[in-house]
Design an enzyme around this catalytic site. Sequence first.
Site, PDB file in Angstrom:
ATOM      1  N   GLU A  47     -26.839  12.839 -76.285  1.00  0.00           N
ATOM      2  CA  GLU A  47     -27.172  12.169 -76.800  1.00  0.00           C
ATOM      3  C   GLU A  47     -27.911  13.682 -76.659  1.00  0.00           C
ATOM      4  O   GLU A  47     -28.578  14.029 -78.555  1.00  0.00           O
ATOM      5  CB  GLU A  47     -28.221  10.717 -76.990  1.00  0.00           C
ATOM      6  CG  GLU A  47     -28.052   9.368 -76.612  1.00  0.00           C
ATOM      7  CD  GLU A  47     -26.634   9.631 -78.059  1.00  0.00           C
ATOM      8  OE1 GLU A  47     -27.330   9.901 -79.637  1.00  0.00           O
ATOM      9  OE2 GLU A  47     -25.337   8.919 -77.848  1.00  0.00           O
ATOM     10  N   TYR A 132     -35.252   7.020 -81.124  1.00  0.00           N
ATOM     11  CA  TYR A 132     -33.411   7.056 -81.233  1.00  0.00           C
ATOM     12  C   TYR A 132     -32.504   7.253 -80.177  1.00  0.00           C
ATOM     13  O   TYR A 132     -31.722   6.658 -80.080  1.00  0.00           O
ATOM     14  CB  TYR A 132     -33.197   7.598 -82.804  1.00  0.00           C
ATOM     15  CG  TYR A 132     -31.410   8.052 -82.600  1.00  0.00           C
ATOM     16  CD1 TYR A 132     -30.640   6.943 -83.821  1.00  0.00           C
ATOM     17  CD2 TYR A 132     -30.622   9.063 -82.055  1.00  0.00           C
ATOM     18  CE1 TYR A 132     -29.656   7.042 -83.861  1.00  0.00           C
ATOM     19  CE2 TYR A 132     -29.880   8.547 -82.238  1.00  0.00           C
ATOM     20  CZ  TYR A 132     -28.630   7.471 -83.110  1.00  0.00           C
ATOM     21  OH  TYR A 132     -27.070   8.418 -83.238  1.00  0.00           O
ATOM     22  N   ASP A 150     -28.143   5.847 -87.976  1.00  0.00           N
ATOM     23  CA  ASP A 150     -28.356   7.355 -88.211  1.00  0.00           C
ATOM     24  C   ASP A 150     -27.812   7.617 -89.446  1.00  0.00           C
ATOM     25  O   ASP A 150     -28.071   6.717 -89.972  1.00  0.00           O
ATOM     26  CB  ASP A 150     -27.715   8.141 -86.910  1.00  0.00           C
ATOM     27  CG  ASP A 150     -26.644   8.131 -86.990  1.00  0.00           C
ATOM     28  OD1 ASP A 150     -25.881   6.675 -87.451  1.00  0.00           O
ATOM     29  OD2 ASP A 150     -25.321   8.179 -86.659  1.00  0.00           O
TER      30      ASP A 150
END
Length: 307
Positions: A47, A132, A150
Amino acid sequence: MTDDAVELPADLDLEAVREALLEWYEADHRPFPWRETDDPYAILVCEVMSQQTQLDRVVDAWEAFLERWPTTADLAAADRADVVGFWSGHRLGYNNRAKYLHEAASQVEAEYDGAFPREPDELQELMGVGPYTANAVASFAFNEGDAVVDTNVKRVCYRAFDVPDDDAAFERAATALMPDGRSRAWNNAIMELGGVACTQTPRCDEAGCPWREWCGAYASGDFTAPDVPTQPSFDGSRRQFRGRIVRTLREYDELELDVLGPRIRVDYNPQGEHGRAWLLELLADLETDGLVTLETRDGEPVARLRR
């Protein structure tokens, strides 16, 4: 459907929509290696790396990073300069993300006895982990996340279900779409839909989009969508030269300003546009990030990689 989900069409068959997407994803999806693991550390590394880098380019860097530092204990014990050098060498974006990842690994070891927290709110306590990323790790590692929203997910919701171009509306729509207890599979699937079918130039039929029968854009032929932010060019950017500084100092340990300058820019001129003042600004940024130290010796600035 609850009042919080009013952005979705009232007559939408949610169960059919969910089943169609999950079957489509399970039948065929891009075989990224991080989709084959539930290791929260490996997922966090992915990520962080993918925040500024195309996924296809992340694969080699991700595999090499985990081969070198396979656990949080390994990363926490590593020399931070080596981690930053790896990051810069693979052109993975801002070097401070490497520093934060290194510090997050140290937190997991020192504060959580080597075991990652599972909830998004807890994960945000780790250095450099925002909402996120925390939600993505909770989803893909523990299947305990919320709906991931996203750019791809926004584009899909906007086109398919006419969700307004508003962050809160996208959050509510994505939450209403996600089936309970399926965050790992669902978030992978809806991001894949936006990544291979509902792209900026849509590939509905070619990619076999499973939502064509419900999609407003497919019915109308109007495939407008919210603007997708573009990354600034890397070539010639401050990021590029910051990376060169770190790599050069890793090789030489420390250098005077006018010795360092020509090694990172061939047209370096101490008094020119890209001279001492320009270089000192870059070094000041790196010093703020805790990567470089600047000191004066015999009246001359000297840059040194912080160990």
